[in-house]
Design a protein around this motif. Structure first.
Motif, PDB file in Angstrom:
ATOM      1  N   PHE A   1       0.781  -1.238   0.000  1.00  0.00           N
ATOM      2  CA  PHE A   1       0.000   0.000   0.000  1.00  0.00           C
ATOM      3  C   PHE A   1       0.815   1.293   0.000  1.00  0.00           C
ATOM      4  O   PHE A   1       0.308   2.330  -0.385  1.00  0.00           O
ATOM      5  CB  PHE A   1      -0.923   0.030   1.232  1.00  0.00           C
ATOM      6  N   LEU A   2       2.085   1.249   0.465  1.00  0.00           N
ATOM      7  CA  LEU A   2       2.827   2.492   0.687  1.00  0.00           C
ATOM      8  C   LEU A   2       3.488   3.046  -0.568  1.00  0.00           C
ATOM      9  O   LEU A   2       3.814   2.323  -1.494  1.00  0.00           O
ATOM     10  CB  LEU A   2       3.888   2.300   1.780  1.00  0.00           C
ATOM     11  N   ASN A   3       3.755   4.353  -0.534  1.00  0.00           N
ATOM     12  CA  ASN A   3       4.339   5.100  -1.642  1.00  0.00           C
ATOM     13  C   ASN A   3       5.867   5.006  -1.617  1.00  0.00           C
ATOM     14  O   ASN A   3       6.483   5.089  -0.565  1.00  0.00           O
ATOM     15  CB  ASN A   3       3.875   6.561  -1.489  1.00  0.00           C
ATOM     16  N   LEU A   4       6.488   4.849  -2.780  1.00  0.00           N
ATOM     17  CA  LEU A   4       7.941   4.646  -2.882  1.00  0.00           C
ATOM     18  C   LEU A   4       8.734   5.826  -2.327  1.00  0.00           C
ATOM     19  O   LEU A   4       9.676   5.648  -1.555  1.00  0.00           O
ATOM     20  CB  LEU A   4       8.331   4.411  -4.349  1.00  0.00           C
ATOM     21  N   THR A   5       8.361   7.052  -2.679  1.00  0.00           N
ATOM     22  CA  THR A   5       9.106   8.233  -2.235  1.00  0.00           C
ATOM     23  C   THR A   5       9.099   8.349  -0.722  1.00  0.00           C
ATOM     24  O   THR A   5      10.117   8.624  -0.088  1.00  0.00           O
ATOM     25  CB  THR A   5       8.500   9.521  -2.842  1.00  0.00           C
ATOM     26  N   MET A   6       7.928   8.115  -0.113  1.00  0.00           N
ATOM     27  CA  MET A   6       7.799   8.226   1.334  1.00  0.00           C
ATOM     28  C   MET A   6       8.715   7.234   2.052  1.00  0.00           C
ATOM     29  O   MET A   6       9.461   7.600   2.961  1.00  0.00           O
ATOM     30  CB  MET A   6       6.339   7.979   1.750  1.00  0.00           C
ATOM     31  N   VAL A   7       8.698   5.974   1.623  1.00  0.00           N
ATOM     32  CA  VAL A   7       9.497   4.973   2.331  1.00  0.00           C
ATOM     33  C   VAL A   7      10.991   5.151   2.066  1.00  0.00           C
ATOM     34  O   VAL A   7      11.821   4.855   2.923  1.00  0.00           O
ATOM     35  CB  VAL A   7       9.047   3.523   2.007  1.00  0.00           C
ATOM     36  N   THR A   8      11.360   5.674   0.874  1.00  0.00           N
ATOM     37  CA  THR A   8      12.775   5.933   0.597  1.00  0.00           C
ATOM     38  C   THR A   8      13.333   6.958   1.573  1.00  0.00           C
ATOM     39  O   THR A   8      14.399   6.768   2.159  1.00  0.00           O
ATOM     40  CB  THR A   8      12.970   6.463  -0.842  1.00  0.00           C
ATOM     41  N   ASP A   9      12.601   8.062   1.761  1.00  0.00           N
ATOM     42  CA  ASP A   9      13.071   9.116   2.658  1.00  0.00           C
ATOM     43  C   ASP A   9      13.088   8.651   4.115  1.00  0.00           C
ATOM     44  O   ASP A   9      13.998   8.984   4.875  1.00  0.00           O
ATOM     45  CB  ASP A   9      12.196  10.365   2.513  1.00  0.00           C
ATOM     46  N   LEU A  10      12.069   7.892   4.521  1.00  0.00           N
ATOM     47  CA  LEU A  10      12.040   7.373   5.892  1.00  0.00           C
ATOM     48  C   LEU A  10      13.211   6.433   6.139  1.00  0.00           C
ATOM     49  O   LEU A  10      13.830   6.439   7.207  1.00  0.00           O
ATOM     50  CB  LEU A  10      10.717   6.649   6.162  1.00  0.00           C
ATOM     51  N   CYS A  11      13.534   5.620   5.139  1.00  0.00           N
ATOM     52  CA  CYS A  11      14.672   4.714   5.241  1.00  0.00           C
ATOM     53  C   CYS A  11      15.965   5.503   5.399  1.00  0.00           C
ATOM     54  O   CYS A  11      16.809   5.191   6.249  1.00  0.00           O
ATOM     55  CB  CYS A  11      14.744   3.815   4.011  1.00  0.00           C
ATOM     56  N   SER A  12      16.126   6.552   4.598  1.00  0.00           N
ATOM     57  CA  SER A  12      17.348   7.357   4.646  1.00  0.00           C
ATOM     58  C   SER A  12      17.523   8.031   5.996  1.00  0.00           C
ATOM     59  O   SER A  12      18.613   8.016   6.568  1.00  0.00           O
ATOM     60  CB  SER A  12      17.333   8.425   3.547  1.00  0.00           C
ATOM     61  N   ILE A  13      16.451   8.612   6.553  1.00  0.00           N
ATOM     62  CA  ILE A  13      16.597   9.338   7.817  1.00  0.00           C
ATOM     63  C   ILE A  13      16.873   8.377   8.979  1.00  0.00           C
ATOM     64  O   ILE A  13      17.681   8.668   9.867  1.00  0.00           O
ATOM     65  CB  ILE A  13      15.371  10.244   8.107  1.00  0.00           C
TER      66      ILE A  13
END
Length: 644
Positions: free
Chosen positions: A414-426
């Motif tokens: 269900f989740l959006n790629l951009t959102m999870v990429t940034d959360l992973c990075s932080i």
């Protein structure tokens, strides 16, 4: 309980004793199979993935051929952090990575926070990789003539927001055929999906498939995971070297001029995306208990992985920007794109297959790391004992592996790629910051047992202030306009797409009539596409500002000002104040330069992420703290012991 109990620490001696008696407590030992070569392969498996097959395109389009300096900067930052990881891994050779290291350096509450944050790197990072793998896989099927319905190959959030943006642009006069491919796919997925009432059933089935497959492999055992990883790394490296070897004959050096078309700002624009391409080298530190000689092999494995991958990234970036002009590379599959553009379709096919393999190998390493973090937290009593269960036959953390599978699989639907990429990075950068800080905290404590590897010591007492003065001189002498805009919080004009998608039908009509009235070239007669009509002025910054100023709509639709603009600068202000604090600490304590630079570089990359990522990350940490105070604190193995 006393406040001081929050910072109760584990000693290195206690950790090593605990590992020795784990078997008697019902925690079986993990199998020892890994050598330097295996660890280097795991590092390359984790690093060479989204970066070289996807991210490198956007970064090259922003920075031009000078993007190689961004890869060097990011590699340097990761190398500084790797020195800190290597020193801790040599000192505390157990599973747990940054979590275990923080327990020794800072105490239990910080260890819990970092363990909770690492879920962002491994589990959330794997959601990112699974979604990317799904994109590559469905693209490969498409090139083979097999087309899956859009609603089973896209996540819910992308389809929902894409449908709304597509509708807004079509209200502004853009035809469906002129929408970007991504918006067309999102609109199609939303309108063709099965519905239950008003709910649209849009879900990413290929992402679910690969997660189940990789979780089963990781559950089976380290030896099987190692063999699969080594095989996938060989395939990846062969394809990357083939791309360089073939591509070098098609390089036109004229494409390298200008070398840095958008200056330093353009190069640094892709800093977070490129950092994501390096995430993974630290995952091998979670396998410390499965190494034959962790104190020697872990530092070597990390360093070799970073060095090899940096060389490959730089070579690929130079070849890509030499084969086609940099501004054509803003695509999701740049390697396949450049060869297809030069009519080398056989190479495009090989690259597509390799990308699917590359993503699977990244998924494997990350899916292997998360259960071992949870196993370490469980051994300490911070999670239920079930999480440290080791399978009697496969010698892997079985229960934690299954839970990781569920934690990754469900959001990936269900989740959006951009959102999870940034959360992973932080989450990852936060872990890197604390590991580097941990080395600094322990550097002047002679009672701590040292491993075979120690970070080379260079006194930063005077070097850091000199670097700060040089940075200030550059900011005001060579980048004065942007620096003063940052300090004065000057309003910023929205781009054409943002303005058009914020308008209702009545506002769209007003904007169209206004653009028609100032259209000296009569382009409004050719198209009613508002985004195109307004966007044509963006090439001339002054002209665009003048046109936007005259639009007959509210300033809220035209400009970002006041606190809504300032909030995006809060992370950078935090970074600047922390650096001043670090300079004072360094001057008073003669801190080691390498981990200090690692801390500063990683904190800078955190500051480059949007404020929303900081807010989501803070909410995530608050949820973690709630669990700590309601369960973990009272169940900790250190509960009731004398505080060290």
């Amino acid at each position: 309980m006393a406040f001081s109990s929050l910072f109760r620490k584990k000693t290195v001696q206690d950790i090593l004793k605990q590992v020795a008696k784990n078997e008697a407590d019902g925690h079986e030992a993990l199998g020892k199979h890994l050598t330097t070569r295996d660890l280097t392969a795991f590092g390359i498996a984790a690093i060479v993935g989204a970066g070289i097959f996807s991210t490198i395109g956007k970064a090259s389009a922003d920075g031009g051929p000078a993007v190689i300096f961004l890869f060097l900067f990011t590699a340097l930052a990761c190398s500084f952090a790797a020195f800190a990881y290597a020193e801790f891994a040599s000192m505390v050779p157990v599973s747990g990575s940054a979590y275990t290291y923080s327990y020794v350096a800072f105490g239990e509450i910080i260890a819990w926070i970092i363990g909770w944050a690492l879920i962002m790197e491994y589990a959330v990072g794997n959601i990112t990789v699974a979604i990317s793998w799904s994109d590559y896989f469905t693209g490969l099927l498409h090139s083979g003539g097999i087309d899956l319905p859009q609603w089973i190959q896209m996540d819910y959030l992308t389809a929902s927001s894409g449908f709304k943006d597509a509708e807004a642009l079509m209200r502004g006069g853009k035809s469906f055929d002129n929408l970007s491919t991504a918006l067309q796919q999102a609109h199609t997925a939303w309108t063709t999906s099965p519905t239950i009432g008003s709910f649209h059933f849009v879900t990413d089935i290929p992402a679910l498939f690969i997660i189940i497959l990789i979780t089963a492999l990781v559950y089976r055992g380290m030896k099987e995971s190692r063999n699969a990883s080594n095989l996938m790394v060989v395939i990846k490296l062969c394809v990357v070297l083939l791309v360089i070897a073939v591509g070098v004959f098609y390089v036109d050096t004229a494409n390298w001029d200008p070398f840095a078309p958008n200056g330093v700002g353009g190069v640094l624009k892709g800093v977070s995306a490129v950092f994501f391409a390096y995430i993974g080298f630290d995952a091998i530190s979670t396998t410390a208990e499965e190494c034959k000689n962790p104190q020697r092999d872990l530092p070597r494995g990390m360093m070799w992985a970073i060095i090899i991958c940096t060389i490959l990234y730089i070579a690929i970036a130079l070849v890509l920007t030499g084969m086609v002009k940099y501004n054509e590379l803003n695509v999701g599959d740049p390697l396949a794109f450049v060869f297809e553009k030069l009519d080398l379709k056989w190479m495009s096919g090989i690259i597509a297959v390799s990308a699917v393999v590359a993503m699977a190998s990244v998924l494997l390493v990350f899916q292997m790391g998360q259960p071992r973090i949870w196993m370490s937290m469980s051994r300490d009593g911070l999670l239920p004992k079930k999480f440290s269960t080791v399978h009697p036959r496969f010698k892997t953390p079985s229960f934690a592996t299954i839970v990781t599978g569920f934690v990754v699989a469900v959001p990936a639907l269900f989740l959006n790629l951009t959102m999870v990429t940034d959360l992973c990075s932080i989450g990852t950068l936060f872990a890197f910051v604390l590991v580097c800080a941990g080395v600094l905290v322990l550097q002047n404590k002679p009672e701590i047992p040292r491993g075979k590897f120690k970070t080379p010591y260079i006194n930063s007492k005077y070097i850091l202030p000199v670097l700060m003065i040089a940075g200030l001189y550059y900011a005001f002498a060579f980048n004065n306009k942007a620096t003063m805009a940052f300090i004065n919080n000057e309003s910023q004009t929205f781009d054409a797409t943002t303005i058009v998608t914020s308008l209702d039908q009545e506002e769209s009509a007003k904007v169209f009539n206004y653009l028609k009235s100032i259209d000296v070239h009569n382009k409004t007669a050719e198209t009613s596409d508002l985004e195109h009509l307004l966007g044509q002025y963006q090439e001339d910054e002054a002209k665009y500002a003048e046109v936007v100023k005259g639009l007959p709509i509210s300033d809220l639709n035209k400009y970002e000002t006041g606190f809504s603009l300032f909030k995006h600068k809060i992370p950078m202000w935090i970074f600047l104040f922390v650096v001043v604090g670090l300079a004072v600490w360094s001057f008073r304590q003669n801190l080691s330069l390498i981990p200090l630079l690692g801390l500063i570089c990683c904190l800078y990359m955190m500051a480059e992420l949007s404020v929303w990522n900081w807010i989501y990350f803070t909410i995530w940490l608050l949820i973690g703290l709630f669990i700590y105070f309601t369960y973990s604190r009272k169940n900790s193995k250190l509960n009731g012991q004398v505080i060290s």
